[in-house]
Every structure is written in structure tokens, then in C-alpha cells.
Scaffold this motif. Sequence first.
Motif, mmCIF file in Angstrom:
data_model
loop_
_atom_site.group_PDB
_atom_site.id
_atom_site.type_symbol
_atom_site.label_atom_id
_atom_site.label_comp_id
_atom_site.label_asym_id
_atom_site.label_seq_id
_atom_site.Cartn_x
_atom_site.Cartn_y
_atom_site.Cartn_z
ATOM 1 N N SER A 168 0.832 -1.215 0.000
ATOM 2 C CA SER A 168 0.000 0.000 0.000
ATOM 3 C C SER A 168 0.864 1.261 0.000
ATOM 4 C CB SER A 168 -0.941 -0.010 1.202
ATOM 5 O OG SER A 168 -0.206 0.113 2.396
ATOM 6 N N GLU A 169 2.130 1.127 0.393
ATOM 7 C CA GLU A 169 3.025 2.286 0.377
ATOM 8 C C GLU A 169 3.283 2.788 -1.048
ATOM 9 O OE1 GLU A 169 4.830 4.061 3.007
ATOM 10 O OE2 GLU A 169 3.072 3.236 3.983
ATOM 11 N N TYR A 170 3.102 1.895 -2.024
ATOM 12 C CA TYR A 170 3.257 2.323 -3.417
ATOM 13 C C TYR A 170 2.258 3.431 -3.770
ATOM 14 C CZ TYR A 170 6.426 -1.382 -5.073
ATOM 15 O OH TYR A 170 7.501 -2.185 -5.300
ATOM 16 N N ASP A 171 1.121 3.429 -3.078
ATOM 17 C CA ASP A 171 0.077 4.407 -3.389
ATOM 18 C C ASP A 171 0.327 5.759 -2.735
ATOM 19 O OD1 ASP A 171 -1.173 2.545 -4.881
ATOM 20 O OD2 ASP A 171 -2.649 1.979 -3.373
ATOM 21 N N ARG A 172 1.364 5.842 -1.919
ATOM 22 C CA ARG A 172 1.652 7.129 -1.282
ATOM 23 C C ARG A 172 2.548 7.938 -2.213
ATOM 24 N NH1 ARG A 172 -2.184 6.132 0.538
ATOM 25 N NH2 ARG A 172 -2.511 4.426 1.966
ATOM 26 N N PRO A 173 2.070 9.052 -2.673
ATOM 27 C CA PRO A 173 2.794 9.771 -3.726
ATOM 28 C C PRO A 173 4.177 10.278 -3.329
ATOM 29 C CG PRO A 173 0.941 11.069 -2.909
ATOM 30 C CD PRO A 173 0.812 9.718 -2.296
ATOM 31 N N ASP A 176 9.300 6.735 -1.085
ATOM 32 C CA ASP A 176 10.433 6.379 -1.943
ATOM 33 C C ASP A 176 10.182 4.978 -2.512
ATOM 34 O OD1 ASP A 176 13.128 6.681 -3.021
ATOM 35 O OD2 ASP A 176 13.562 5.005 -1.691
ATOM 36 N N LYS A 177 9.896 4.926 -3.804
ATOM 37 C CA LYS A 177 9.460 3.663 -4.417
ATOM 38 C C LYS A 177 10.570 2.604 -4.405
ATOM 39 C CE LYS A 177 5.741 5.952 -5.662
ATOM 40 N NZ LYS A 177 4.971 6.501 -4.595
ATOM 41 N N THR A 178 11.805 3.043 -4.517
ATOM 42 C CA THR A 178 12.907 2.067 -4.535
ATOM 43 C C THR A 178 13.026 1.393 -3.165
ATOM 44 O OG1 THR A 178 13.996 3.653 -5.982
ATOM 45 C CG2 THR A 178 15.263 1.745 -5.332
ATOM 46 N N SER A 179 12.862 2.176 -2.110
ATOM 47 C CA SER A 179 12.912 1.594 -0.761
ATOM 48 C C SER A 179 11.753 0.638 -0.548
ATOM 49 C CB SER A 179 12.847 2.695 0.303
ATOM 50 O OG SER A 179 13.942 3.541 0.203
ATOM 51 N N PRO B 126 1.317 -8.519 -10.450
ATOM 52 C CA PRO B 126 0.413 -7.571 -11.111
ATOM 53 C C PRO B 126 -0.139 -6.560 -10.117
ATOM 54 C CG PRO B 126 -0.498 -9.819 -11.130
ATOM 55 C CD PRO B 126 0.783 -9.868 -10.377
ATOM 56 N N GLY B 127 -0.284 -5.367 -10.584
ATOM 57 C CA GLY B 127 -0.903 -4.347 -9.734
ATOM 58 C C GLY B 127 -0.009 -3.806 -8.645
ATOM 59 N N THR B 128 1.305 -4.039 -8.751
ATOM 60 C CA THR B 128 2.188 -3.523 -7.697
ATOM 61 C C THR B 128 3.245 -2.575 -8.251
ATOM 62 O OG1 THR B 128 3.594 -5.454 -7.958
ATOM 63 C CG2 THR B 128 1.953 -5.537 -6.209
ATOM 64 N N ALA B 129 2.993 -2.056 -9.446
ATOM 65 C CA ALA B 129 3.990 -1.151 -10.020
ATOM 66 C C ALA B 129 4.034 0.143 -9.219
ATOM 67 C CB ALA B 129 3.653 -0.849 -11.463
ATOM 68 N N PRO B 130 5.236 0.656 -8.989
ATOM 69 C CA PRO B 130 5.373 1.861 -8.176
ATOM 70 C C PRO B 130 4.593 3.060 -8.724
ATOM 71 C CG PRO B 130 7.509 0.873 -8.575
ATOM 72 C CD PRO B 130 6.535 0.134 -9.420
ATOM 73 N N ASP B 131 4.558 3.177 -10.045
ATOM 74 C CA ASP B 131 3.905 4.365 -10.603
ATOM 75 C C ASP B 131 2.534 4.036 -11.182
ATOM 76 O OD1 ASP B 131 4.991 2.807 -12.492
ATOM 77 O OD2 ASP B 131 6.329 4.326 -13.334
ATOM 78 N N ARG B 132 1.947 2.991 -10.654
ATOM 79 C CA ARG B 132 0.625 2.604 -11.131
ATOM 80 C C ARG B 132 -0.408 3.648 -10.708
ATOM 81 N NH1 ARG B 132 -3.345 -1.608 -8.497
ATOM 82 N NH2 ARG B 132 -4.654 -2.100 -10.250
#
Lengths: 231, 410
Positions: A168-173, A176-179, B126-132
Motif C-alpha cells: 500500500s506504500e506504493y500508493d503514497r505519492p 520512496d518507491k525504490t525503498s 500484477p498491480g504492484t507497479a510503483p507508478d501505477r
Amino acid sequence: MTCEKAMSLMSAYLDKELGFDEFRQVELHLAYCEACSQEYESLKATKELLGTLRAAELPREFWPELRERLGAVAAEERVAPARARPTSSARRSSARQLWWRGILRRASGGVGGSLFSSPMAKALVPAFLVLVLAALPMVWSAHRRPAEAQMSSRIDSIEPYFRDYVISEYDRPLSDKTSVGFVVTGQAVTMYTSDLLGPSSKVTRAGSLREASPSPPNTAGNEYTLISYPR
Amino acid sequence: MSKRLAGAAIVALVAMVLAGIVGYQPAAETQTNTGPGSGSDLARALLRAVIERGNEVSFKATQTIILWYPTGSSACITNVIHKAPNLTRTDYLPSATATSGYRVVISDGESTWHYEPSLGVVFHMPGTAPDRARRQKPGTGPGTVSAAGGTALALVEANYDISLVSTESLAGRRAHVIKLKPRHPGSPSRRIWVDTEFPFILRTEKYRPNGFMSSLSFYNHIEFSPEIDDSVFKLQVPPGVAIVTLPGGEDLVTLEELQKKAGFAVPVPEFVPAGYILEGGTLTRRGDVEVAHVRFTDGLNTISFFVAPPTPRADRRPGPPGIADQFDMVSLGRQVALDGARGRLADYQDAKLLRWQASGYEFTLIGEVDESLLLQMAESVDAPESRIPAKDPFGGSVIKFFYEFFWTGR
């Protein structure tokens, strides 16, 4: 990772002898398993305690006496050729027995002294006692381990929950996506190697994706393109 | 004459050294902004630009990541290549601390392919891309909201004091340092370094509610707008490698839709830490059981709330729901007293995890907020009565009586 697996790897973990995957798994397991964490602390303390011990100094006459005894054993074997020749391991065992018999004889006053009058006994008895004391926590924990391992058998199921949380952290704009990716991919590895992926994960072989891939296999390099971008 | 020349040369040399010292600018040279509120508008504008246009920046970079847990730390160096708008390749290099091996992760904005050479496995997520771009439906329930896009910034602005701290040099770039201090106690704080030219975060520092740093990531070197060939984003693996497709991130739905989809009541905490809103939920499978995952956010952080229904499972012992499983969890973290139940609270990486049972439901809360807030959330959950009868109601009641009399009564 189960508690049994973590316990079996703990000594190697402590000595930093594990590969990165297993090291990571044990590390994560210890992070949330109280029983294994206590076991780890106990093992670590024991190891540290043993590390602080000064090597007991052997009495000066130990080595000459040992040589003398071993010589006596060898002489005994030479003068008794009629006896069946033992195997090399049996010879070693026999030598050990005689050596220890000598120590015990001396320790028990066989040469005229009291039980603890022998210098060898003076050196060995405290060392033996320290070893027994140091081993006690391990023996105790091994005794209670089965029950605790059984009770903690379900705790690994928190891993999939944590994975969902991290994703769910991916959805936080501003995250840090790499972390986040570092944690998410590490979690995937942990779950895969700990057999926690469950039936909802589908496993195929790379070869089966050949037709699905728009790029032809790279036969020259014995590799092929799994996916192709941009779509 | 020669003495005079020598003297002049020494004076000149000293002057040059002094000038060098005065003129020297260290790597992290700082220009502090003074004055109340100065730069906060600029800081907000920078954050908005990062959120709205961050993916439009193509780059090649080397990045360092360090994570601190209560039990240790983890670190790695990565090579990152991003081609706008949505192609990203990250090579995680082996760590000297043996906490991770070499791995490649490629994403296309929709899904992620993660190749782990040491295992000979490719994980497809699927559905876990950082810039999705999440296709979230707007919430209909009270407090339900989509945290994507502009709403996220509004949430961040509402919950954090945003200020421009300074301007520094980093990885050969100039960066504005922005501090995000939580307005409500118990939440993590953050500092981010935003490039002065591109809407891009060069460095992130995360701090726990107690002030200790929990993670640090920064670029050692970065090149913006380079030429990037598409072949970089083609994952090459040897034949025979196993492809493991993991359950991916589902689209969030509202609480009402989630309950309908789940087929069981999904109670939510009545207490939510100040600033957090209900973002939505998903259904996720755990073996043969569907578990509801309800998410709360304050714009920067997440609190996950999982609800497992009271389905009789093979690994549960007979007895009244909520009793047997408490013993199963005896090794998870430490025991905590909840209102009418007992739970287990554990540190898991940089988050706290709280698990407890009530009415046969199993609840799990995960978040980076202070543990007292998680406990308050747990105590405010009103678990509905289970419709599943206990397998051994009489024996269970007796056990429950003795358990409550002798144990919880302590």
C-alpha cells in the motif's frame, strides 16, 4: 520460516555463516518471534560467556605425563602381539580410555593424593563445571522447545499481512518507491523460501512464456526475452 | 631581495590557503531560510509538482537505501533507470551485510517483474507497479476518500506542517530540504530533498514517532533526461526459470462494497488516529479464507486493518472462538491487554503489528504510528456476534469460565 528452521540456523546466524537469503529469513523471524528471540539471546549470552573464559592453564607436568602414558599404551600394544590387532579407531578409543583411566586414577587418589589434590584435576574440574553451567540454558531451552515451537507455528502467517501493508506504500505519492520495492521484493523472497505463498500464487516455467512474449528467444546467448516493453 | 621575495611568496601562499578555506563549499552546504513561514508556499508548490509530475522525469541513478529496525538494519545500493512515464528498472546490488542478494525489478506502470537469480525465480506481481495509477472509486461511506492525486496533497497539508528548511547540495545537484512535521502526535515525520530544477525527490529521511530515524534513501549520482534504450527494460532470464505470479494489489473499493464482496460483516474501528481517514478496502486470500483489508491513511502513512471472518478452520482447536487462538499466538511479540480481550503486539521491521480475536474474528492492525494509537483503535472495534456455533460449546464455556476467572482476573 518456522521456529524449528530458525532454531536449526541460529548458531550459524550468530556466527554470520549464513547466505543472505537465510540470514534475512532468520533476522525477520527473530524480529517478531519472542521464543526464538529469547533462544537467540540465550545462545548469544552463552557464546559470549564462553568467549570471556580464560583458557585453563594445564599443570607443567601434564604433557610429559601424557606422553609417558601414551608411550606406555604403545609399549603395551607392542608386547601383546598375540592379541587381536584392533582397528585404528579402536586403538584411539583404547588410548583415550587409558588416558582417562590414568586421570581418574590420579584424581581419585590412586597415586596417594586426595580427590582434588592432583594438579590435573584442579585444572579440569573447574573447567568442567563452567561447561556444565554454560550448557544449562541450552539444555533447558531444548527441553521446552517442542511446546513453544508448536504454539508459534501460526505466527509466520503475519508475513502475507505485512506484505499487503507494505504494498500500500506504493500508493503514497511521496514515498520512496525504490525503498518500498526493496522491502516488497525481500518479502516475496522470504515468503517463497518459507513456503508461505499459498495456493493463490501461480507457478509456471519461463519456457512456457515464449509464445506469449513478442520477442523471439535469443538462442545465441541461451537466454530469451521474458517480457518486452513498451507495449 | 631574495628574502623579500620569499616573504611575499609565503604571504601569498597563506592568503591563498585562507581564501580556499573561506570559499570552500562542503557537499552538504546549507543555506538556512529564516523568518516565520518563509518558504512554506514554495515547499507546498514543490510537493505538488513532485506528486503531479514526478513520473515525467527520466533519469539514470545510483541510490543508497538504509533501513533501521528495532532488531537490526538492512542496506543496499541500487542502480535505477526510469524512462517517463512508467518504465522503471531497478538493479538491487548485493549487500555487504548479507541482507540481500542481487535482484532485478522491472515495472511498466501496471505490474512488476522481479528476478531473483539466487533462487532462479521470477516473481510477477500484477498491480504492484510503483507508478501505477490506481483506479480507485470515490468513497461513499463516511470518511471514505480516495487518497490519490490532489486529495493526497490535501491530506498531507492538513496533517503535516510543511516547511522549507534549507537548500543543500546533494549528488551534484541543488535541493530544497522540506520538513513534514505531523500536526498530531504519534505519527512518523519526514524530511525530503527536492531537486531545484526537476520535480524529483533526491533524498528521504523517515523518523519514527519517538524521533529515531527509521529509513534513509538518497541518490549518490543522478543523470536527468539521458538517452535510454528500451532494451534496458527487457528482462533476460535463463530458460527454465520458475515464474511465480503473486497476488497483486487490488483496486480499492468502499466499505459497503467490501462488505458485499466479502459476504461477512467487516467491523471497523470507531477510533482512528487524528488525521487518518478511511481510504477503502480490498479482499485478499489467506489459504482458504478471504480476509478483508481496510486501509487508513494520513496522506503519507498507512494503517492496515485486516479482518478474518470466524470460519472454522482445520488448524483451530475446538472451543469458544477467541480463546484457543490466543494460546496459538503466545509467541508473537508481547501480550497486551485490550478491552475484553488479549492481543499480541510485535515489532515487524519498522511497523507495529497488533493481533487479537473477538467473537471468532481475527483482527490485525499494522502501522507505523505509536503503539498506544493502535491499541486505542483495537479497543474501539466492536466485533459482531459470530454466527458460527462453537464446536464444543459446553466444554468451551467451562474453559472460558476458568480462563477468565483465573487468568484474566489477575
